[in-house]
Design a protein around this motif. Structure first.
Motif, PDB file in Angstrom:
ATOM      1  N   LYS A  36      89.270 -11.818  -7.374  1.00  0.00           N
ATOM      2  CA  LYS A  36      89.251 -10.924  -8.537  1.00  0.00           C
ATOM      3  C   LYS A  36      90.422  -9.946  -8.560  1.00  0.00           C
ATOM      4  O   LYS A  36      90.978  -9.668  -9.613  1.00  0.00           O
ATOM      5  CB  LYS A  36      87.947 -10.111  -8.578  1.00  0.00           C
ATOM      6  CG  LYS A  36      86.697 -10.952  -8.638  1.00  0.00           C
ATOM      7  CD  LYS A  36      86.525 -11.598  -9.981  1.00  0.00           C
ATOM      8  CE  LYS A  36      85.205 -12.337 -10.033  1.00  0.00           C
ATOM      9  NZ  LYS A  36      85.307 -13.714 -10.431  1.00  0.00           N
ATOM     10  N   ASP A 109      94.066  -7.016 -11.414  1.00  0.00           N
ATOM     11  CA  ASP A 109      93.232  -8.158 -11.765  1.00  0.00           C
ATOM     12  C   ASP A 109      94.036  -9.455 -11.637  1.00  0.00           C
ATOM     13  O   ASP A 109      95.042  -9.636 -12.323  1.00  0.00           O
ATOM     14  CB  ASP A 109      92.723  -7.997 -13.193  1.00  0.00           C
ATOM     15  CG  ASP A 109      91.779  -9.102 -13.627  1.00  0.00           C
ATOM     16  OD1 ASP A 109      91.613 -10.098 -12.895  1.00  0.00           O
ATOM     17  OD2 ASP A 109      91.204  -8.974 -14.722  1.00  0.00           O
ATOM     18  N   ALA A 111      92.130 -12.498 -11.431  1.00  0.00           N
ATOM     19  CA  ALA A 111      91.081 -13.513 -11.614  1.00  0.00           C
ATOM     20  C   ALA A 111      91.593 -14.734 -12.377  1.00  0.00           C
ATOM     21  O   ALA A 111      91.315 -15.876 -11.984  1.00  0.00           O
ATOM     22  CB  ALA A 111      89.878 -12.905 -12.327  1.00  0.00           C
ATOM     23  N   ALA A 112      92.330 -14.530 -13.461  1.00  0.00           N
ATOM     24  CA  ALA A 112      92.815 -15.662 -14.260  1.00  0.00           C
ATOM     25  C   ALA A 112      93.819 -16.505 -13.473  1.00  0.00           C
ATOM     26  O   ALA A 112      93.787 -17.738 -13.533  1.00  0.00           O
ATOM     27  CB  ALA A 112      93.443 -15.155 -15.557  1.00  0.00           C
ATOM     28  N   SER A 115      91.837 -18.482 -10.800  1.00  0.00           N
ATOM     29  CA  SER A 115      91.078 -19.571 -11.415  1.00  0.00           C
ATOM     30  C   SER A 115      91.987 -20.725 -11.822  1.00  0.00           C
ATOM     31  O   SER A 115      91.658 -21.895 -11.632  1.00  0.00           O
ATOM     32  CB  SER A 115      90.329 -19.033 -12.633  1.00  0.00           C
ATOM     33  OG  SER A 115      89.649 -20.069 -13.284  1.00  0.00           O
ATOM     34  N   ALA A 116      93.160 -20.404 -12.354  1.00  0.00           N
ATOM     35  CA  ALA A 116      94.097 -21.432 -12.819  1.00  0.00           C
ATOM     36  C   ALA A 116      94.821 -22.146 -11.678  1.00  0.00           C
ATOM     37  O   ALA A 116      95.438 -23.189 -11.907  1.00  0.00           O
ATOM     38  CB  ALA A 116      95.119 -20.806 -13.759  1.00  0.00           C
TER      39      ALA A 116
END
Length: 149
Positions: A36, A109, A111-112, A115-116
């Protein structure tokens, strides 16, 4: 300066009178898919603060994540961003009058990006840059670098 955690801290600089090359440290990691935040403590110290605020001399501190799709700048601060919040320091560079932000904690942040990039390695880079001259130096102290879920 004491580290914020443990007995050691890292440093990236614009040479500190020994070179005109700017420095960086980086680490290749596999981010957990559920990561995160990138968290770290930083302390920006420069001989350019105060007398060079508002000038072309804008040394900087940058944090990036490099993925197979490109470089993502996560954090960027230059001299003018910090001029109003610095204090004199006991650090000594080859030029007089070094000023400091003191230790700051940062949480970004990611997180994106995590995730990617599941299952892929990425590189996290912390760097210092010299803008306008190579006479007045900057050093950023780093500590407590971690990836939080």
């Amino acid at each position: 300066f004491n580290p914020t955690e443990g007995a050691f801290a890292g440093v990236v600089s614009t040479g500190l009178g020994f070179t005109v090359n700017s420095g960086s440290i980086e680490q290749k990691v596999c981010l957990p898919a559920d990561a995160k935040q990138l968290e770290f403590d930083w302390n920006f110290n420069s001989a350019e603060f105060v007398e060079f605020c508002g000038s072309i001399f804008q040394d900087f501190f940058k944090v990036e994540i490099i993925t197979d799709t490109g470089t993502h700048v996560l954090f960027f601060r230059k001299v003018d961003d910090l001029c109003g919040s610095v204090v004199p320091t006991s650090l000594v560079f080859d030029q007089p009058d070094v000023w400091s932000t003191g230790w700051q904690s940062q949480s970004i942040d990611i997180a994106a990006i995590a995730s990617a990039n599941q299952g892929k390695s990425v590189t996290i880079r912390f760097s210092a840059g010299d803008v306008g001259d190579s006479i007045f130096d900057t050093a950023i102290l780093l500590d407590r670098i971690r990836i939080a879920k």
